[in-house]
Design an enzyme around this catalytic site. Structure first.
Site, PDB file in Angstrom:
ATOM      1  N   TYR A 120       0.821  -1.218   0.000  1.00 24.01           N
ATOM      2  CA  TYR A 120       0.000   0.000   0.000  1.00 24.01           C
ATOM      3  C   TYR A 120       0.857   1.271   0.000  1.00 24.01           C
ATOM      4  O   TYR A 120       0.359   2.361   0.267  1.00 24.01           O
ATOM      5  CB  TYR A 120      -0.938   0.025   1.220  1.00 24.01           C
ATOM      6  CG  TYR A 120      -2.084  -0.972   1.168  1.00 24.01           C
ATOM      7  CD1 TYR A 120      -2.346  -1.715   0.018  1.00 24.01           C
ATOM      8  CD2 TYR A 120      -2.907  -1.164   2.266  1.00 24.01           C
ATOM      9  CE1 TYR A 120      -3.399  -2.626  -0.021  1.00 24.01           C
ATOM     10  CE2 TYR A 120      -3.965  -2.066   2.228  1.00 24.01           C
ATOM     11  CZ  TYR A 120      -4.207  -2.793   1.087  1.00 24.01           C
ATOM     12  OH  TYR A 120      -5.257  -3.680   1.059  1.00 24.01           O
ATOM     13  N   LYS A 167       4.868 -14.074   4.834  1.00 22.10           N
ATOM     14  CA  LYS A 167       5.027 -15.012   3.726  1.00 22.10           C
ATOM     15  C   LYS A 167       6.499 -14.949   3.309  1.00 22.10           C
ATOM     16  O   LYS A 167       6.832 -14.751   2.137  1.00 22.10           O
ATOM     17  CB  LYS A 167       4.067 -14.601   2.594  1.00 22.10           C
ATOM     18  CG  LYS A 167       3.928 -15.589   1.486  1.00 22.10           C
ATOM     19  CD  LYS A 167       2.938 -16.710   1.753  1.00 22.10           C
ATOM     20  CE  LYS A 167       2.980 -17.687   0.596  1.00 22.10           C
ATOM     21  NZ  LYS A 167       2.263 -18.926   0.778  1.00 22.10           N
ATOM     22  N   ASP A 199      -1.138 -17.310   4.430  1.00 22.45           N
ATOM     23  CA  ASP A 199      -2.202 -18.066   3.752  1.00 22.45           C
ATOM     24  C   ASP A 199      -2.710 -19.204   4.637  1.00 22.45           C
ATOM     25  O   ASP A 199      -3.907 -19.458   4.742  1.00 22.45           O
ATOM     26  CB  ASP A 199      -1.747 -18.573   2.380  1.00 22.45           C
ATOM     27  CG  ASP A 199      -0.390 -19.251   2.395  1.00 22.45           C
ATOM     28  OD1 ASP A 199       0.299 -19.222   3.434  1.00 22.45           O
ATOM     29  OD2 ASP A 199      -0.002 -19.834   1.365  1.00 22.45           O
ATOM     30  N   ASP A 223      -5.154  -6.300   6.479  1.00 22.89           N
ATOM     31  CA  ASP A 223      -6.402  -5.799   5.915  1.00 22.89           C
ATOM     32  C   ASP A 223      -7.331  -6.973   5.596  1.00 22.89           C
ATOM     33  O   ASP A 223      -8.498  -7.022   5.987  1.00 22.89           O
ATOM     34  CB  ASP A 223      -6.066  -4.996   4.643  1.00 22.89           C
ATOM     35  CG  ASP A 223      -7.211  -4.128   4.187  1.00 22.89           C
ATOM     36  OD1 ASP A 223      -8.216  -4.019   4.914  1.00 22.89           O
ATOM     37  OD2 ASP A 223      -7.100  -3.561   3.091  1.00 22.89           O
ATOM     38  N   ASP A 227     -10.751  -8.637   7.826  1.00 20.41           N
ATOM     39  CA  ASP A 227     -12.090  -8.751   7.232  1.00 20.41           C
ATOM     40  C   ASP A 227     -12.595 -10.197   7.341  1.00 20.41           C
ATOM     41  O   ASP A 227     -13.777 -10.435   7.576  1.00 20.41           O
ATOM     42  CB  ASP A 227     -12.084  -8.327   5.759  1.00 20.41           C
ATOM     43  CG  ASP A 227     -12.317  -6.828   5.578  1.00 20.41           C
ATOM     44  OD1 ASP A 227     -11.951  -6.055   6.482  1.00 20.41           O
ATOM     45  OD2 ASP A 227     -12.853  -6.431   4.524  1.00 20.41           O
TER      46      ASP A 227
HETATM   47 MG    MG Z   1     -10.257  -3.150   4.456  1.00 21.74          MG
END
Ligand code: MG
Ligand code: NAI
Length: 327
Positions: A120, A167, A199, A223, A227
């Protein structure tokens, strides 16, 4: 002392859940002064900058900022706002509440997500008709700063330690650096750690979330995984977050503008009200923060509930019940 709070409703249900949280905060015996500021798609649509310089300035100087959500301009709003408070960690607790139908009610996890870099960091390029690239940035300093915070977090709360998700088996340089830096800081602070590939963690969370308490993650992984955790505990309407910097914070629900229900007055205000509780605690008002959490817990258990939680109540009904529970 008056705490100077900037509130930025933004777009969509941000316009509904932020006023709800402000109503709840106004019932408390804490001296808060609110300044409303603009940001989001509606500002851009009117020809302005989605994050006006004035709003950035207010957030950079406030004691704390409470943000709702922005729509398509989310990245243009939230990334600079996080930078305005020099936020290096995004704290995302995911737990369920009595009476809520949750896929995995045993989930009780706090994600400590790196908040400034990774994928990001904003370095994307279109190299040709065929190829686009992204530069993933991981710095020693940001990784160590996050790890210092994680050590403080578990030590303050008498927790056993934390799990590092990464990772590094594939992204050897970037996540290798992240992993090594976090482990190094934890060891220097005498904090226990374990590690898991991100993962694999996604699968473990779906099957055995009770095995995790505090999870330290790079930006994108935090992120996505938070969720996922929202889905385990009863939905995005329940997940608060805090973007913390060395001096100030920006507090926001994890969810977005929910265009599918925006304008109907049925958004669940719990995530934003819980974000406001995190804000109170960050400002040092621990008992006020706890009272707000207790009120949310009572109302979630006894109702009224918004449709996302199987109820028929409006945002206003829930807000009134929260205010009642606090009075
Ligand atoms: Mg989000
Ligand atoms: P979303 O979080 O807005 O919605 C996902 C689903 O969860 C929808 O079905 C929505 O109705 C439901 N939901 C979310 N919050 C809820 C609440 N408080 N009460 C009841 N139901 C709720 O995510 P989506 O649909 O991916 O994104 C919509 C817009 O929001 C996009 O424009 C996106 O860019 C923006 N967004 C902004 C964020 C921010 O400002 N921090 C974060 C995430 C998305």
């Amino acid at each position: 002392m008056t705490e100077d709070i900037v509130v930025i409703p933004g777009d969509g249900i941000g316009q509904e859940v932020i006023p709800a949280a402000v109503s709840v905060l106004e019932t408390l015996d804490v001296d808060l002064s609110f300044t409303e500021a603009e940001a989001g798609d509606h500002v851009a649509a009117a020809g302005g900058d989605p994050l006006p310089a004035e709003t950035h300035e207010l957030a950079a100087n406030a004691d704390a900022t409470l943000f709702g959500a922005a729509g398509e301009s989310a990245a243009d709003v939230i990334l600079p706002l996080r930078a305005a408070v020099d936020s290096f960690v995004n704290v995302r607790p995911a737990r369920t509440y009595p009476g809520i139908e949750a896929v995995r009610p045993e989930t009780d996890i706090v994600f400590l997500r790196e908040n400034t870099e990774g994928v990001y960091a904003g370095h994307e390029d279109r190299l040709s008709e065929d190829v686009s690239t992204l530069t993933r940035v991981v710095t020693e300093s940001a990784s160590r700063r996050l790890a210092e915070y994680a050590c403080e977090y578990v030590t303050d709360r008498d927790l056993d330690g934390f799990t590092v998700a990464h990772k590094a088996n594939v992204m050897r340089e970037t996540d290798g650096r992240f992993r090594d830096a976090v482990f190094d800081v934890a060891e220097a602070n005498g904090v226990e750690t374990d590690e898991v590939l991100m993962d694999a963690l996604a699968m473990h969370l779906a099957l055995r979330p009770e095995e995790y308490d505090v999870v330290v993650t790079p930006n994108l992984a935090g992120d996505v995984l938070s969720d996922l955790a929202a889905g385990l505990v009863g939905g995005l309407g329940l997940l608060p977050s805090a973007n913390l910097g060395p001096d100030r914070g920006l507090f926001e629900p994890v969810h977005g503008t929910a265009p599918d229900i925006a304008g109907q007055g049925i958004a669940n205000p719990s995530a934003t009200v819980l974000s406001a509780a995190m804000m109170l605690e960050h400002l040092g008002y621990d008992s006020a923060g706890q009272r707000v959490r207790d009120a949310v817990e009572t109302v979630l258990e006894e109702g009224p509930r918004t449709p996302d939680l199987g109820g028929e109540a409006s945002t206003e009904d829930v807000t009134a019940a929260l205010v009642d529970a606090l009075e």
